[in-house]
Design a protein around this motif. Structure first.
Motif, mmCIF file in Angstrom:
data_model
loop_
_atom_site.group_PDB
_atom_site.id
_atom_site.type_symbol
_atom_site.label_atom_id
_atom_site.label_comp_id
_atom_site.label_asym_id
_atom_site.label_seq_id
_atom_site.Cartn_x
_atom_site.Cartn_y
_atom_site.Cartn_z
ATOM 1 N N TRP A 52 6.911 -41.165 24.487
ATOM 2 C CA TRP A 52 5.923 -40.803 25.598
ATOM 3 C C TRP A 52 7.005 -41.011 26.910
ATOM 4 C CZ3 TRP A 52 2.271 -38.022 25.066
ATOM 5 C CH2 TRP A 52 1.429 -37.745 24.212
ATOM 6 N N ASN A 117 7.203 -41.628 32.723
ATOM 7 C CA ASN A 117 6.285 -42.493 32.068
ATOM 8 C C ASN A 117 7.131 -43.372 32.003
ATOM 9 O OD1 ASN A 117 3.796 -40.413 31.791
ATOM 10 N ND2 ASN A 117 4.894 -39.716 30.418
ATOM 11 N N ARG A 119 6.582 -46.810 29.008
ATOM 12 C CA ARG A 119 5.638 -47.475 27.911
ATOM 13 C C ARG A 119 5.961 -48.685 28.704
ATOM 14 N NH1 ARG A 119 6.811 -45.640 21.863
ATOM 15 N NH2 ARG A 119 5.651 -46.662 21.189
ATOM 16 N N ASP A 122 1.256 -49.673 23.603
ATOM 17 C CA ASP A 122 0.596 -48.308 23.811
ATOM 18 C C ASP A 122 0.186 -47.614 24.685
ATOM 19 O OD1 ASP A 122 0.796 -48.492 20.515
ATOM 20 O OD2 ASP A 122 -0.617 -49.657 20.215
ATOM 21 N N VAL A 123 0.360 -48.878 25.423
ATOM 22 C CA VAL A 123 0.227 -48.401 27.406
ATOM 23 C C VAL A 123 0.697 -47.317 28.205
ATOM 24 C CG1 VAL A 123 -0.753 -49.225 29.238
ATOM 25 C CG2 VAL A 123 -1.664 -50.246 27.679
ATOM 26 N N MET A 176 -2.312 -43.779 34.373
ATOM 27 C CA MET A 176 -2.807 -44.702 32.746
ATOM 28 C C MET A 176 -2.963 -43.962 32.039
ATOM 29 S SD MET A 176 -4.570 -48.693 32.837
ATOM 30 C CE MET A 176 -5.732 -47.729 32.345
ATOM 31 N N GLY A 177 -2.099 -43.872 30.905
ATOM 32 C CA GLY A 177 -2.569 -43.751 29.315
ATOM 33 C C GLY A 177 -2.491 -44.558 28.193
ATOM 34 N N TYR A 178 -3.214 -43.932 27.358
ATOM 35 C CA TYR A 178 -3.065 -44.939 25.858
ATOM 36 C C TYR A 178 -2.832 -44.117 24.514
ATOM 37 C CZ TYR A 178 -4.265 -48.459 22.204
ATOM 38 O OH TYR A 178 -4.405 -49.477 21.438
ATOM 39 N N THR A 179 -1.923 -43.986 24.188
ATOM 40 C CA THR A 179 -0.689 -43.414 23.026
ATOM 41 C C THR A 179 -1.755 -44.030 21.437
ATOM 42 O OG1 THR A 179 0.655 -44.832 22.584
ATOM 43 C CG2 THR A 179 1.525 -43.203 24.305
ATOM 44 N N MET A 180 -1.829 -42.681 20.971
ATOM 45 C CA MET A 180 -2.653 -42.920 19.272
ATOM 46 C C MET A 180 -1.747 -41.779 18.863
ATOM 47 S SD MET A 180 -6.927 -43.568 20.315
ATOM 48 C CE MET A 180 -6.656 -41.296 20.911
ATOM 49 N N MET A 184 -2.120 -38.828 24.015
ATOM 50 C CA MET A 184 -2.383 -39.827 24.810
ATOM 51 C C MET A 184 -3.459 -39.503 25.740
ATOM 52 S SD MET A 184 0.241 -41.181 27.228
ATOM 53 C CE MET A 184 0.371 -39.605 28.578
ATOM 54 N N TYR A 186 -5.677 -40.011 29.287
ATOM 55 C CA TYR A 186 -5.192 -40.636 30.317
ATOM 56 C C TYR A 186 -5.943 -40.564 31.491
ATOM 57 C CZ TYR A 186 -3.407 -35.945 31.325
ATOM 58 O OH TYR A 186 -3.626 -34.745 31.855
#
Length: 271
Positions: A52, A117, A119, A122-123, A176-180, A184, A186
């Motif tokens: 990401w 972005n 990385r 995962d954040v 600020m996001g969290y990848t899954m 993502m 955010y």
């Protein structure tokens, strides 16, 4: 006879050696080991390869609702400018300033964005700048007042009308996001700047007793804050879709506060 037996034994040994060598080669040949039929890597490994981070650009379309709320002194500056123009041109003055009402407008908007972005596992932490083009208008409700003259002219009943227009705005935000995997969610917050114009006009009732007088103030800039939530989905390593909600507030538009609720979708390219 012994020679014949010796030759037969030699031929048998040579054949056996050739057969053993071919089997050893076959064992090392990837086709016979079945390597071309290996199963693809599991989905978890594929998702782990998604990245990401990096630079990205994109655009989108949305629908927004803008509310204009004049404060106690909202539109005071253009009102005073209009009064000065009226005194100069018509030798009339308007009665004391009165507060205008709240109004709202809604419609389609178009936007473009770019960002980067970073990385951390995962954040995802990033910075983004965007530009939104819209044309939301606030029609000033007709306000009746008294027109008086200092040069002996008769008093008149006056009517003030006008309009404020928000043309476009932009923002610079932190994300600020969290990848899954491919998704993502955010959150975002930052600063915004907008551009608009104001028009106020005064006429008499009935019309024609004085010449209509107006003032127009172009390219008035306003500043405020913006925040929102969103979701991005990677279609490929370099293409993503986005849906987000942003709330933006300006407090400096000629004394009028402007609240924008913007829901939009978009697509982008990641490099």
């Amino acid at each position: 006879m012994r020679t014949r037996s010796t030759l037969l034994a030699g031929a048998t040994l040579a054949a056996f050696s050739l057969f053993a060598g071919q089997n050893a080669q076959a064992a090392d040949y990837p086709v016979l080991r079945g390597s071309q039929f290996d199963e693809p890597p599991p989905a978890r490994e594929i998702e782990a390869e998604l990245d990401w981070s990096g630079f990205y650009v994109g655009g989108g379309v949305g629908t927004s609702r803008t509310e204009f709320t004049p404060a106690g002194t909202g539109l005071l500056v253009p009102y005073l400018n209009l009064n000065s123009r009226l005194q100069l041109d018509q030798r009339y003055s308007m009665s004391p300033f009165s507060q205008f009402r709240t109004a709202n407008d809604s419609g389609v908007n178009f936007s473009g964005f770019t960002g980067y972005n970073f990385r951390f596992g995962d954040v995802i932490l990033g910075v983004e700048a965007d530009y939104t083009k819209l044309d939301h208008r606030y029609d000033v409700f007709p306000t009746r007042l008294l027109l008086t003259s200092s040069s002996g002219l008769p008093q008149r009943n006056g009517l003030v009308t006008g309009q404020q227009t928000l043309q476009d705005y932009g923002s610079v935000r932190l994300r600020m996001g969290y990848t899954m995997g491919r998704l993502m969610p955010y959150a975002t917050v930052g600063f915004a700047a907008g551009r608009g114009s104001t028009v106020l006009a005064v006429d008499s009732e009935p019309s024609g007793l004085i010449a209509p007088t107006a003032v127009r103030e172009k390219d008035r800039y306003m500043y405020g804050l913006t925040a929102g939530l969103g979701m991005e989905a990677l279609l490929t390593q370099n293409v993503f879709l986005r849906a987000e909600y942003l709330f933006t507030r300006f407090d400096s538009f000629e004394g009028t506060s402007v609240d924008i609720n913007n829901v939009r979708v978009g697509a982008g390219l990641k490099f």
